[in-house]
Design a protein around this motif. Structure first.
Motif, mmCIF file in Angstrom:
data_model
loop_
_atom_site.group_PDB
_atom_site.id
_atom_site.type_symbol
_atom_site.label_atom_id
_atom_site.label_comp_id
_atom_site.label_asym_id
_atom_site.label_seq_id
_atom_site.Cartn_x
_atom_site.Cartn_y
_atom_site.Cartn_z
ATOM 1 N N ARG A 12 10.786 14.456 2.714
ATOM 2 C CA ARG A 12 10.231 15.192 4.276
ATOM 3 C C ARG A 12 9.577 14.202 4.901
ATOM 4 O O ARG A 12 8.328 14.275 5.796
ATOM 5 C CB ARG A 12 9.149 16.401 3.635
ATOM 6 N N LEU A 13 9.966 12.716 4.907
ATOM 7 C CA LEU A 13 9.567 11.879 5.620
ATOM 8 C C LEU A 13 8.148 11.493 5.300
ATOM 9 O O LEU A 13 7.111 11.191 5.983
ATOM 10 C CB LEU A 13 9.598 12.011 7.205
ATOM 11 N N ASP A 14 7.792 11.519 3.837
ATOM 12 C CA ASP A 14 6.204 11.385 3.565
ATOM 13 C C ASP A 14 6.255 10.402 2.843
ATOM 14 O O ASP A 14 5.310 10.233 2.053
ATOM 15 C CB ASP A 14 5.961 12.689 2.655
ATOM 16 N N VAL A 54 15.442 15.638 10.067
ATOM 17 C CA VAL A 54 16.831 14.909 10.356
ATOM 18 C C VAL A 54 17.254 13.798 9.365
ATOM 19 O O VAL A 54 16.333 13.334 8.697
ATOM 20 C CB VAL A 54 16.779 14.463 11.891
ATOM 21 N N PRO A 55 18.685 13.680 9.335
ATOM 22 C CA PRO A 55 18.825 12.541 8.395
ATOM 23 C C PRO A 55 18.429 11.285 8.914
ATOM 24 O O PRO A 55 18.908 11.072 10.056
ATOM 25 C CB PRO A 55 20.425 12.718 8.297
ATOM 26 N N GLU A 58 15.246 6.519 5.908
ATOM 27 C CA GLU A 58 14.265 6.445 4.976
ATOM 28 C C GLU A 58 14.503 6.987 3.793
ATOM 29 O O GLU A 58 15.604 7.745 3.467
ATOM 30 C CB GLU A 58 13.129 7.477 5.804
ATOM 31 N N ALA A 59 13.659 6.559 2.691
ATOM 32 C CA ALA A 59 13.854 7.071 1.251
ATOM 33 C C ALA A 59 14.032 8.524 0.899
ATOM 34 O O ALA A 59 13.282 9.065 1.721
ATOM 35 C CB ALA A 59 12.911 6.261 0.527
ATOM 36 N N THR A 60 14.947 8.626 0.094
ATOM 37 C CA THR A 60 14.746 9.995 -0.334
ATOM 38 C C THR A 60 15.264 9.633 -1.772
ATOM 39 O O THR A 60 16.265 9.568 -2.370
ATOM 40 C CB THR A 60 15.829 11.097 0.127
ATOM 41 N N HIS A 61 14.204 9.672 -2.968
ATOM 42 C CA HIS A 61 14.552 9.483 -4.211
ATOM 43 C C HIS A 61 14.965 10.520 -5.120
ATOM 44 O O HIS A 61 14.601 11.833 -4.706
ATOM 45 C CB HIS A 61 13.134 8.883 -5.043
ATOM 46 N N GLU A 121 23.982 16.833 3.721
ATOM 47 C CA GLU A 121 24.224 16.099 2.574
ATOM 48 C C GLU A 121 25.514 16.327 1.894
ATOM 49 O O GLU A 121 25.916 15.635 1.110
ATOM 50 C CB GLU A 121 22.811 15.858 1.869
ATOM 51 N N TRP A 122 25.989 17.745 1.797
ATOM 52 C CA TRP A 122 27.035 18.099 0.858
ATOM 53 C C TRP A 122 28.181 17.552 1.368
ATOM 54 O O TRP A 122 29.008 16.694 0.553
ATOM 55 C CB TRP A 122 27.243 19.810 1.041
ATOM 56 N N ARG A 123 28.395 17.640 2.535
ATOM 57 C CA ARG A 123 29.400 16.721 3.294
ATOM 58 C C ARG A 123 29.594 15.227 3.084
ATOM 59 O O ARG A 123 30.482 14.599 2.797
ATOM 60 C CB ARG A 123 29.851 17.335 4.667
#
Length: 330
Positions: A12-14, A54-55, A58-61, A121-123
């Motif tokens: 969440r861009l956190d 939005v994609p 930035e990190a998404t762990h 993200e699925w696609r």
């Protein structure tokens, strides 16, 4: 009322502005802070690969990697995902992963599971984007595999979507009867019926009217499938901004808008933040939040899971919530 809290993982861009090399230490220190006290029963992450709203780059762990890391670096809090997307991993493999994390944690894992929804993200990850019916069919079959694997150490299913043939999951989880299952989502025909059949916990909207409607539908499904509605704990997630005054609340919201602005533009950032936070029962002064959460508690909400967008940068709002909201509701 019981309380869980999300650890920021970037989705969440956190974690914006924190160097990638430093992000794990931020997450670990927060997890250990929540573990050290008694306010929070559980810590949570999201199972996503691309940021929202939005994609971005930035990190998404990744959720289950974090589950294992938190299992090894905490000792008390329970560990959950809200929620794992069934189709992102083969369910027999995921049952094995979760059982291993449960052992590492000493028996503290919760399995938050759902059909999945984030088409982008699925696609992007090559999963396609099956119909809602197929995604929920996979959810149903996958949960059947979990239950067999965790309760007996083996799983066999010749399903429409998944086929496993005496898959061995040993050692089993430490928890008696396996890892608790949280079915997340409020789909009235299928998701809530799956929840009525298999869930220890549900997770759907905490808006009072919608919470009441979903609860009534869940109760009806329980009656049809022959399970005990009262045995299912109902939970909701809440975006949380708490301030001593209403002006402080607005200042904290402005900080979130400023963080979103480089990715969305000023007007869209403001609109998205207000969309996410304006109707949340956990936004306001402590007195306002206690009043709103009490109203949903009286409708049967037993577990609130809070997302504080400031957590990686400023824990003063969390501290205020711990001092003045949790004692009033617990």
């Amino acid at each position: 009322m019981r309380f869980g809290i999300f650890v920021p993982q970037g989705w969440r861009l956190d974690l914006v502005g924190i160097e990638p090399a430093d992000q794990w230490s931020v997450m670990r220190e927060l997890a250990q802070r929540f573990d050290a006290g008694s306010d929070w029963e559980s810590i949570w992450v999201y199972d996503h690969f691309h940021t929202v709203p939005v994609p971005t780059n930035e990190a998404t762990h990744e959720a289950w990697t974090l589950m294992s890391a938190f299992a090894a670096s905490t000792s008390r809090v329970r560990l959950g995902q809200m929620c794992t997307a069934m189709s992102y991993r083969n369910p027999a493999y995921l049952a094995k992963v979760a059982a291993t994390v449960d052992l590492i944690s000493g028996g503290r894992v919760e399995m938050g599971i759902g059909g999945g929804w984030y088409e982008h993200e699925w696609r992007a990850y090559g999963y396609g984007f099956p119909s809602a019916g197929e995604r929920l069919g996979r959810l149903d079959e996958g949960v059947q595999i979990f239950r067999q694997a965790w309760q007996t150490g083996r799983a066999t299913l010749n399903g429409k979507y998944y086929q496993v043939d005496d898959a061995i999951v040993h050692p089993k989880p430490l928890q008696e009867n396996g890892i608790p299952i949280w079915i997340a989502g409020g789909g009235e025909k299928k998701t809530l019926r799956i929840a009525a059949t298999y869930a220890n916990y549900t997770n759907f909207s905490g808006e009072p009217a919608e919470f009441t409607r979903k609860s009534d539908i869940l109760r009806a499904h329980c009656a049809e499938v022959g399970t005990d509605f009262a045995a299912i704990t109902r939970s909701s997630n809440f975006n949380a901004i708490v301030g001593s005054t209403e002006s402080e609340v607005q200042e904290r919201l402005s900080t979130v808008i400023d963080r979103y602005t480089p990715f969305l533009g000023a007007d869209e950032a403001k609109a998205r933040v207000h969309e996410q936070f304006d109707d949340s029962a956990a936004v306001g002064t402590p007195e306002q939040i206690v009043e709103r959460l009490t109203a949903v508690k009286d409708l049967g909400l037993a577990y609130a899971i809070l997302n504080f967008p400031e957590a990686a940068y400023d824990t003063s709002g969390i501290e205020l919530f711990e001092r003045e909201v949790i004692p009033a509701l617990r």
